[in-house]
Design an enzyme around this catalytic site. Structure first.
Site, short mmCIF file in Angstrom:
data_model
loop_
_atom_site.label_atom_id
_atom_site.label_comp_id
_atom_site.label_asym_id
_atom_site.label_seq_id
_atom_site.Cartn_x
_atom_site.Cartn_y
_atom_site.Cartn_z
N GLY A 89 -2.62 6.03 -0.90
CA GLY A 89 -2.02 4.77 -0.50
C GLY A 89 -2.51 3.61 -1.33
O GLY A 89 -3.07 3.79 -2.41
N CYS A 90 -2.34 2.41 -0.82
CA CYS A 90 -2.73 1.20 -1.53
C CYS A 90 -4.19 1.27 -1.96
O CYS A 90 -5.08 1.51 -1.15
CB CYS A 90 -2.51 -0.01 -0.62
SG CYS A 90 -3.16 -1.55 -1.31
N PHE A 91 -4.43 1.04 -3.24
CA PHE A 91 -5.79 1.16 -3.73
C PHE A 91 -6.71 0.05 -3.24
O PHE A 91 -7.93 0.16 -3.33
CB PHE A 91 -5.87 1.29 -5.25
CG PHE A 91 -4.97 0.39 -6.07
CD1 PHE A 91 -4.61 -0.89 -5.65
CD2 PHE A 91 -4.50 0.82 -7.31
CE1 PHE A 91 -3.81 -1.71 -6.43
CE2 PHE A 91 -3.69 0.01 -8.09
CZ PHE A 91 -3.36 -1.26 -7.65
#
Length: 215
Positions: free
Chosen positions: A49-51
């Protein structure tokens, strides 16, 4: 792809975000196998997912020396945010973790990864973000890491650790650091609405669920 709110709109959206969503670490067993400890720093590359949130969680782990947000799975030419967001580059948003194996092991990092850093049962998405760039993927940096990751996935699957099937893939590919404005995002922008809504609860859950691992 779900658009993350730009910094300029932070005050406008904070009121709409409401209280941070509740998160908790999923109670899962430690891995039965591990990579032997070494004296020199080691590297792990994980996507989930979003880093921003992935980076934030692993920055809290004792023994982690550095975390870099970036892209893995595609080519150097397309390793930039605008291209990756098109979902045509084969890249996943990922993090590169430099860690001291004398303090924290690879298997322990995987336990944090599966338990709280992301949901390994979500296919090509995490939370509000959808697309293959948000997939659950491990990029082993050695044959030993690959064997440990594969064995742990099999162990968690056999134990029915999650209500759904684990969709995490083991992949190959170089890691490319993301743009400077993505680095250390959680620490630099603690009131950003995306951070408040999705990542602060995750960090709090890690610290509550793994107090002995937290710095």
């Amino acid at each position: 792809m779900t658009l993350r709110y730009p910094l300029a709109l932070t005050p406008l959206f904070l009121a709409a975000c409401g209280p941070a969503a509740a998160e908790r670490a999923v109670p899962i067993p430690a891995a039965a196998q591990d990579v032997p400890a070494a004296g020199a720093p080691q590297v792990a590359v994980l996507a989930g997912g979003c880093f921003w949130g992935m980076e934030a969680v692993f920055q809290q782990v004792k023994g982690v020396r550095d975390v870099t947000a970036g892209y893995a799975g595609g080519t150097k030419a397309t390793a930039r945010y605008d291209a990756v967001s098109s979902e045509t580059t084969r890249h996943a948003e990922a993090i590169r973790i430099s860690y001291d194996p004398r303090v924290v092991s690879y298997a322990t990092l995987l336990r944090v990864y599966f338990s709280i850093a992301h949901d390994p049962t979500q296919l090509n998405r995490q939370g509000p973000d959808s697309g293959s760039s948000y997939r659950s993927a491990i990029f082993p940096q050695s044959a030993q890491q690959r064997a440990v990751a594969a064995a742990y996935i099999a162990q968690l699957t056999k134990a029915h650790a999650f209500p759904g099937a684990i969709v995490t893939t083991l992949e190959q590919g170089a890691f490319y650091p993301a743009e400077a404005y993505h680095q250390d995002f959680f620490r630099r922008h603690p009131t950003h609405p995306y951070i408040v809504r999705w990542d602060k609860p995750k960090v709090a859950a890690f610290r509550a669920g793994f107090p002995k691992l937290a710095v």
